[in-house]
Design an enzyme around this catalytic site. Sequence first.
Site, PDB file in Angstrom:
ATOM      1  N   CYS A  43       9.860  -2.430   2.413  1.00  0.00           N
ATOM      2  CA  CYS A  43      11.067  -1.768   1.631  1.00  0.00           C
ATOM      3  C   CYS A  43      11.064  -0.187   1.672  1.00  0.00           C
ATOM      4  O   CYS A  43      12.123   0.183   2.545  1.00  0.00           O
ATOM      5  CB  CYS A  43      10.987  -2.032   0.311  1.00  0.00           C
ATOM      6  SG  CYS A  43      12.368  -1.572  -0.699  1.00  0.00           S
ATOM      7  N   CYS A  44       9.697   0.445   1.895  1.00  0.00           N
ATOM      8  CA  CYS A  44       9.898   1.707   2.068  1.00  0.00           C
ATOM      9  C   CYS A  44      10.289   2.256   3.549  1.00  0.00           C
ATOM     10  O   CYS A  44      10.936   2.896   3.594  1.00  0.00           O
ATOM     11  CB  CYS A  44       8.609   2.367   1.705  1.00  0.00           C
ATOM     12  SG  CYS A  44       8.201   2.545  -0.140  1.00  0.00           S
ATOM     13  N   CYS A  82      11.960   6.038  -6.224  1.00  0.00           N
ATOM     14  CA  CYS A  82      13.193   5.068  -6.652  1.00  0.00           C
ATOM     15  C   CYS A  82      13.041   4.482  -8.157  1.00  0.00           C
ATOM     16  O   CYS A  82      11.932   4.306  -8.405  1.00  0.00           O
ATOM     17  CB  CYS A  82      13.073   3.903  -5.421  1.00  0.00           C
ATOM     18  SG  CYS A  82      13.433   4.490  -3.839  1.00  0.00           S
ATOM     19  N   CYS A  96      10.349   1.752  -8.705  1.00  0.00           N
ATOM     20  CA  CYS A  96       9.254   1.811  -8.486  1.00  0.00           C
ATOM     21  C   CYS A  96       8.506   3.463  -9.400  1.00  0.00           C
ATOM     22  O   CYS A  96       7.582   3.984  -8.782  1.00  0.00           O
ATOM     23  CB  CYS A  96       8.918   2.182  -7.157  1.00  0.00           C
ATOM     24  SG  CYS A  96       9.529   0.758  -6.033  1.00  0.00           S
ATOM     25  N   CYS A 134       3.907   6.201   0.385  1.00  0.00           N
ATOM     26  CA  CYS A 134       4.944   5.241   0.953  1.00  0.00           C
ATOM     27  C   CYS A 134       5.151   5.284   2.422  1.00  0.00           C
ATOM     28  O   CYS A 134       5.891   4.618   2.994  1.00  0.00           O
ATOM     29  CB  CYS A 134       6.322   5.518   0.077  1.00  0.00           C
ATOM     30  SG  CYS A 134       6.965   7.125   0.608  1.00  0.00           S
TER      31      CYS A 134
HETATM   32  S1  SF4 Z   1      10.008   3.389  -3.444  1.00  0.00           S
HETATM   33 FE1  SF4 Z   1      10.246   1.347  -4.248  1.00  0.00          FE
HETATM   34  S2  SF4 Z   1      12.605   0.907  -3.851  1.00  0.00           S
HETATM   35 FE2  SF4 Z   1      12.131   2.666  -2.927  1.00  0.00          FE
HETATM   36  S3  SF4 Z   1      11.929   2.195  -0.838  1.00  0.00           S
HETATM   37 FE3  SF4 Z   1       9.768   2.345  -1.687  1.00  0.00          FE
HETATM   38  S4  SF4 Z   1       9.587   0.069  -2.334  1.00  0.00           S
HETATM   39 FE4  SF4 Z   1      11.663   0.214  -1.984  1.00  0.00          FE
END
Ligand code: SF4
Length: 248
Positions: free
Chosen positions: A124-125, A206, A209, A233
């Site tokens: 996701c990151c 985010c 998170c 991340c």
């Molecule tokens: S911080 Fe969380 S929502 Fe944002 S990109 Fe990374 S995993 Fe995805």
Amino acid sequence: MTSASAIHLHARATAGFESRVESARRLLARAANAHPDAIVQASSLGAEDQVLTDLIARDRLPIAIATLDTGMLHRETLALVDAIRARYGLFVERYRPLHEAVVAFVGRHGDDAMKQSVELRKACCALRKVEPLDRMLAGRTAWITGLRREQSSERAAVDFEATDDAGRTKLSPLADWSWADVWHYLDLNDVPYNALHDQFFPSIGCAPCTRATALGEDFRAGRWWWEQGTKECGLHVAGPASAIGAAR
Ligand code: SF4
């Protein structure tokens, strides 16, 4: 949620503050001069980055300001884009993830993919942050981050100036600043900051998170709190060209 002024909680004048400010200003001015039209502040819109934006605006430096709009940010974070425009007249570039990639990822793994496994969280990151960061940095030879050594053990050796794996100059003018310095600067200069800092969010990423922290918890304890170990991340770790990047 309970709130308290982050300035009241954290701002403190300490020895050497003025000289740290002047060092940061000199570093920014030198970098702007060395990388004409090719330097960007990769802003997380967090407290440190608001200091940097204020320093850039104060000296009218030709440094672009950009942020990663992951599609999952708090409205309080996004509100700063307008606040920066209103206060300084500066436009903040927004880099969003590729729509098709997000739709495919969420369709396959669901809205809470990041909490299902570390691998999915990193995926996701990668699509919401790392790939847009690559676009932000494309064609640029230098970038500025709000990293500070005090933020975490992983960041304890952050240099003021480094070269990333793609050969770009990566500057962290606040590397030696304390959290008290950051808030003292914001207070002295009446700099706009993320309202979530007043709700005990020291490090803001985010929405799914990031959580508030309790007294005594680590600076990044509210980030991916369900995971053990490194609270990064993939944006600030060495690796392939796409795995280096902006704060958040
Ligand atoms: S911080 Fe969380 S929502 Fe944002 S990109 Fe990374 S995993 Fe995805």
